[in-house]
Write an enzyme that holds these catalytic residues in place. Structure first.
Site, short mmCIF file in Angstrom:
data_model
loop_
_atom_site.label_atom_id
_atom_site.label_comp_id
_atom_site.label_asym_id
_atom_site.label_seq_id
_atom_site.Cartn_x
_atom_site.Cartn_y
_atom_site.Cartn_z
N LYS A 1 3.18 1.39 -5.10
CA LYS A 1 3.97 0.72 -6.14
C LYS A 1 3.31 0.83 -7.51
O LYS A 1 3.99 1.09 -8.51
CB LYS A 1 4.16 -0.77 -5.80
CG LYS A 1 5.07 -1.05 -4.63
CD LYS A 1 5.40 -2.54 -4.53
CE LYS A 1 4.19 -3.42 -4.42
NZ LYS A 1 3.40 -3.17 -3.20
N THR A 2 2.01 0.60 -7.56
CA THR A 2 1.32 0.61 -8.86
C THR A 2 1.33 1.99 -9.49
O THR A 2 1.60 2.14 -10.69
CB THR A 2 -0.12 0.10 -8.71
OG1 THR A 2 -0.08 -1.25 -8.21
CG2 THR A 2 -0.85 0.11 -10.04
N ALA B 1 4.77 -7.89 -5.37
CA ALA B 1 3.60 -7.98 -4.50
C ALA B 1 4.07 -7.74 -3.07
O ALA B 1 4.88 -8.49 -2.54
CB ALA B 1 2.96 -9.37 -4.61
N GLY B 2 3.58 -6.65 -2.45
CA GLY B 2 4.06 -6.33 -1.11
C GLY B 2 5.51 -5.85 -1.17
O GLY B 2 5.90 -5.10 -2.05
N PRO C 1 2.35 12.69 -6.27
CA PRO C 1 1.37 13.34 -5.40
C PRO C 1 0.26 12.36 -4.99
O PRO C 1 -0.10 11.47 -5.75
CB PRO C 1 0.82 14.48 -6.27
CG PRO C 1 1.17 14.14 -7.66
CD PRO C 1 2.41 13.31 -7.61
N THR D 1 -2.88 -10.36 -6.40
CA THR D 1 -3.81 -10.96 -5.44
C THR D 1 -4.93 -9.97 -5.12
O THR D 1 -4.82 -8.77 -5.35
CB THR D 1 -3.09 -11.37 -4.14
OG1 THR D 1 -2.59 -10.20 -3.48
CG2 THR D 1 -1.95 -12.32 -4.43
N GLY E 1 0.77 -1.23 0.00
CA GLY E 1 0.00 0.00 0.00
C GLY E 1 0.81 1.28 0.00
O GLY E 1 0.29 2.34 0.38
N ASP F 1 -4.08 -4.18 -10.90
CA ASP F 1 -2.97 -3.23 -10.95
C ASP F 1 -2.49 -2.97 -12.37
O ASP F 1 -2.21 -1.82 -12.74
CB ASP F 1 -1.80 -3.75 -10.10
CG ASP F 1 -2.11 -3.73 -8.62
OD1 ASP F 1 -3.11 -3.11 -8.22
OD2 ASP F 1 -1.34 -4.35 -7.85
N LYS G 1 3.51 -8.02 -13.79
CA LYS G 1 3.31 -8.27 -12.36
C LYS G 1 3.29 -9.78 -12.16
O LYS G 1 2.35 -10.45 -12.62
CB LYS G 1 2.01 -7.64 -11.86
CG LYS G 1 1.87 -7.66 -10.34
CD LYS G 1 0.66 -6.87 -9.89
CE LYS G 1 0.51 -6.87 -8.36
NZ LYS G 1 1.50 -5.98 -7.72
#
Length: 250
Positions: free
Chosen positions: A31-32, A124-125, A228, A54, A28, A63, A50
């Site tokens: 990253k995306t 992922a994470g 931003p 998940t 969270g 994503d 990716k």
């Protein structure tokens, strides 16, 4: 007050390797959105991959769909999509699915690299979240892609790729420890830290965030810029114009 558009790094993006692994200090962290911004700001042809998505069902936007929508990059793909919003190994176990192996991910990345100036690989994470049933992580994947010829990380692989890792970090309290731990994990594995990006920079940063910014900018790792916090809400044309400012080429 420091704005995201004021935070472009002095090193720019011209020195980034062909294969760029995008990891985060946590889940969270942005990253995306950072991957979409990099896909926009990088020159030449870009592909995005990716290995494991998940928390999304079949037919739902994920994503890579967001990266495509915001950046306009058409060549995006997933290794596997899993329903539960968990780490890939746990999500696959609950679904009874077989995760792609590390060699399968490597082959796909090198196939993409054969036809692209840059390949972005979004994890992922964090860096050490497992991607397959054998305990391999994004760090292991980056090591193989950047080191399959026996040279050091960042050297050409069997597919002629150079690789490095961009770390996406938070702006607020706790980010310094998490960022330094991730950079230490990269260093101990001889992986190239290609840059740092703050994944969500507030419109009105507080004193802690301003101090964290100065600390991150002074690390011995290229500071590439900041996204931003409202960037995902922008129209794609506005996002693409903004991304070239947030991560300006120099």
């Amino acid at each position: 007050m420091t704005k995201a558009s004021d935070l472009t790094g002095s090193s720019g993006l011209s020195g980034l390797p062909q294969v760029i692994f995008v990891t985060g200090t946590d889940t969270g962290v942005g990253k995306t959105i950072t991957t979409a911004a990099l896909a926009t700001a990088l020159s030449g042809t870009v592909s995005v991959y990716k290995p494991a998505q998940t928390g999304v069902g079949d037919g739902e936007p994920a994503d890579m769909d967001e990266v495509r929508r915001l950046s306009g990059v058409a060549k995006v793909s997933e290794g596997i999509r899993l329903l539960e919003p968990m780490a890939p190994v746990a999500a696959a176990a609950r679904q009874g699915a077989a995760l792609p192996s590390l060699p399968e991910h490597v082959r796909h990345i090198e196939q993409l690299a054969a036809g692209s100036d840059h390949v972005l690989v979004e994890g992922a994470g964090g860096l050490l979240v497992e991607l397959d049933g054998g305990g391999s992580t994004l760090a292991d994947l980056a090591a193989v892609v950047g080191n399959s010829d026996g040279g050091g990380a960042g050297h050409p692989s069997s597919g002629g790729c150079s690789s490095g890792v961009v770390v996406v970090c938070r702006s607020g309290l706790g980010t310094l420890n998490h960022t330094l731990l991730t950079l230490e994990a990269l260093e101990t594995r001889n992986l190239t830290a290609a840059g740092l990006v703050i994944g969500s920079w507030p419109a009105e940063p507080n004193l802690v965030e301003e101090d964290n910014l100065r600390f991150l900018q002074n690390l011995d790792v290229p500071f590439l810029g900041a996204i931003p916090q409202d960037a995902a809400a922008l129209h794609p044309a506005g996002f693409q114009a903004g991304a070239r400012e947030w991560l300006r080429l120099r």
